[in-house]
Structure formats: C-alpha cells, structure tokens
Motif scaffolding. Structure first.
Motif, PDB file in Angstrom:
ATOM      1  N   GLU A   1       0.835  -1.210   0.000  1.00 49.52           N
ATOM      2  CA  GLU A   1       0.000   0.000   0.000  1.00 49.52           C
ATOM      3  C   GLU A   1       0.871   1.263   0.000  1.00 49.52           C
ATOM      4  O   GLU A   1       0.576   2.229  -0.704  1.00 49.52           O
ATOM      5  N   LYS A   2       1.929   1.263   0.779  1.00 52.82           N
ATOM      6  CA  LYS A   2       2.841   2.409   0.826  1.00 52.82           C
ATOM      7  C   LYS A   2       3.520   2.598  -0.531  1.00 52.82           C
ATOM      8  O   LYS A   2       3.656   3.721  -1.020  1.00 52.82           O
ATOM      9  N   LEU A   3       3.936   1.499  -1.156  1.00 51.32           N
ATOM     10  CA  LEU A   3       4.568   1.558  -2.468  1.00 51.32           C
ATOM     11  C   LEU A   3       3.626   2.171  -3.494  1.00 51.32           C
ATOM     12  O   LEU A   3       4.028   3.008  -4.302  1.00 51.32           O
ATOM     13  N   LYS A   4       2.359   1.791  -3.446  1.00 49.52           N
ATOM     14  CA  LYS A   4       1.372   2.354  -4.369  1.00 49.52           C
ATOM     15  C   LYS A   4       1.247   3.866  -4.187  1.00 49.52           C
ATOM     16  O   LYS A   4       1.143   4.602  -5.170  1.00 49.52           O
ATOM     17  N   VAL A   5       1.281   4.327  -2.955  1.00 41.64           N
ATOM     18  CA  VAL A   5       1.197   5.766  -2.681  1.00 41.64           C
ATOM     19  C   VAL A   5       2.384   6.491  -3.310  1.00 41.64           C
ATOM     20  O   VAL A   5       2.227   7.531  -3.952  1.00 41.64           O
ATOM     21  N   PHE A   6       3.585   5.925  -3.174  1.00 40.99           N
ATOM     22  CA  PHE A   6       4.761   6.562  -3.755  1.00 40.99           C
ATOM     23  C   PHE A   6       4.713   6.538  -5.278  1.00 40.99           C
ATOM     24  O   PHE A   6       5.074   7.512  -5.937  1.00 40.99           O
ATOM     25  N   LEU A   7       4.277   5.423  -5.871  1.00 41.36           N
ATOM     26  CA  LEU A   7       4.248   5.315  -7.325  1.00 41.36           C
ATOM     27  C   LEU A   7       3.243   6.262  -7.964  1.00 41.36           C
ATOM     28  O   LEU A   7       3.450   6.732  -9.079  1.00 41.36           O
ATOM     29  N   ILE A   8       2.159   6.547  -7.294  1.00 40.48           N
ATOM     30  CA  ILE A   8       1.121   7.415  -7.857  1.00 40.48           C
ATOM     31  C   ILE A   8       1.376   8.898  -7.565  1.00 40.48           C
ATOM     32  O   ILE A   8       0.760   9.773  -8.143  1.00 40.48           O
ATOM     33  N   ASN A   9       2.339   9.178  -6.695  1.00 44.37           N
ATOM     34  CA  ASN A   9       2.659  10.556  -6.334  1.00 44.37           C
ATOM     35  C   ASN A   9       3.041  11.344  -7.582  1.00 44.37           C
ATOM     36  O   ASN A   9       3.883  10.906  -8.351  1.00 44.37           O
ATOM     37  N   PRO A  10       2.417  12.510  -7.812  1.00 44.85           N
ATOM     38  CA  PRO A  10       2.730  13.280  -9.031  1.00 44.85           C
ATOM     39  C   PRO A  10       4.157  13.829  -9.016  1.00 44.85           C
ATOM     40  O   PRO A  10       4.741  14.054  -7.958  1.00 44.85           O
ATOM     41  N   GLY A  11       4.695  14.016 -10.188  1.00 43.35           N
ATOM     42  CA  GLY A  11       6.029  14.594 -10.318  1.00 43.35           C
ATOM     43  C   GLY A  11       7.073  13.541 -10.604  1.00 43.35           C
ATOM     44  O   GLY A  11       6.802  12.346 -10.623  1.00 43.35           O
ATOM     45  N   MET A  12       8.291  14.018 -10.842  1.00 41.32           N
ATOM     46  CA  MET A  12       9.403  13.110 -11.112  1.00 41.32           C
ATOM     47  C   MET A  12      10.236  13.005  -9.846  1.00 41.32           C
ATOM     48  O   MET A  12      10.664  14.008  -9.293  1.00 41.32           O
ATOM     49  N   PHE A  13      10.434  11.786  -9.406  1.00 47.50           N
ATOM     50  CA  PHE A  13      11.229  11.571  -8.207  1.00 47.50           C
ATOM     51  C   PHE A  13      11.790  10.162  -8.251  1.00 47.50           C
ATOM     52  O   PHE A  13      11.382   9.330  -9.053  1.00 47.50           O
ATOM     53  N   SER A  14      12.742   9.912  -7.402  1.00 43.94           N
ATOM     54  CA  SER A  14      13.363   8.591  -7.309  1.00 43.94           C
ATOM     55  C   SER A  14      12.900   7.910  -6.036  1.00 43.94           C
ATOM     56  O   SER A  14      12.682   8.548  -5.015  1.00 43.94           O
ATOM     57  N   LEU A  15      12.773   6.610  -6.133  1.00 38.42           N
ATOM     58  CA  LEU A  15      12.347   5.789  -5.012  1.00 38.42           C
ATOM     59  C   LEU A  15      13.213   4.542  -5.002  1.00 38.42           C
ATOM     60  O   LEU A  15      13.398   3.912  -6.037  1.00 38.42           O
ATOM     61  N   ILE A  16      13.768   4.195  -3.872  1.00 36.72           N
ATOM     62  CA  ILE A  16      14.570   2.983  -3.761  1.00 36.72           C
ATOM     63  C   ILE A  16      13.783   1.969  -2.932  1.00 36.72           C
ATOM     64  O   ILE A  16      13.353   2.261  -1.822  1.00 36.72           O
ATOM     65  N   VAL A  17      13.588   0.799  -3.526  1.00 32.64           N
ATOM     66  CA  VAL A  17      12.912  -0.305  -2.845  1.00 32.64           C
ATOM     67  C   VAL A  17      14.007  -1.276  -2.427  1.00 32.64           C
ATOM     68  O   VAL A  17      14.713  -1.817  -3.279  1.00 32.64           O
TER      69      VAL A  17
END
Length: 116
Positions: free
Chosen positions: A10-26
């Motif tokens: 659920e947290k991952l989905k929130v980050f993936l749908i967040n608008p804008g360009m950003f980096s996320l490390i899983v």
C-alpha cells in the motif's frame, strides 16, 4: 489487520502514484519479492487510474538491469527515453561505488529536472 507485506505494498502504491518526477529505492533481501511487489502495485494503480495513465506516468513499467549501465552511460538519454513511464533500475547495490555515485547524482532533482 494488514500484515507487513500488505502495508508495504500500500505504501509503495502511494509513492508510485505521487505526481512529479522523483526517485524511489525499494530495498530488501534478495528473493523477497521486490520486483513482484513493484509490478503488482503498478498494475493495481493502472487499474485505478485508467483515464490518467500518461498524466500520472503510468503508461509503462520498464526494468533496466543495473549491470547494463556504465560510467559512459548518458543518463539523460535513458531518462528521456522513459519519460511519462516508470523506470526501475534493478540491482543498483551491485554497482561499484563510482557508478552508484554517478547514477544517484543523475537521479537527483532540482526544480523538477534530473541531474541538477
């Protein structure tokens, strides 16, 4: 009550749908299902946002193996080729420190632009 995996998804989905360009490390140990979780979250938010796929950069999920990157890599070209898509770079932990530093610098953003 949700288990840890469900909560993380659920947290991952929130980050993936967040608008804008950003980096996320899983992060996680090898074999725990990081790629599977990313794919599952991506598919789920695509279903939930069918009319806004391009606007939310959900048109495509592209995986690139970090071992295919090099210091001579033009990261701007890689990012432009994946504009309006979600780019996942697999196994960045296996890169040498110099290439990791170069990649992280390219991924950093200022005013919505990468590599600044």
């Amino acid at each position: 009550m949700k288990n840890k995996r469900e909560s993380a998804l659920e947290k991952l989905k929130v980050f993936l749908i967040n608008p804008g360009m950003f980096s996320l490390i899983v992060i996680g140990n090898r074999g725990v299902g990081k790629r599977f979780s990313i794919e599952k979250a991506f598919e789920s938010i695509q279903e939930e946002n069918k009319t806004q796929l391009e606007e939310k950069c959900l048109t495509e999920l592209n995986f690139v193996d970090a071992s295919n990157l090099s210091l001579k890599q033009d990261f701007d070209d890689l990012f432009k080729a994946n504009e309006y898509k979600t780019l996942v770079i697999d196994d960045i932990d296996e890169l040498d420190s110099e290439l990791q530093k170069s990649l992280f610098k390219a991924l950093s953003t200022t005013n919505g632009k990468f590599g600044k």
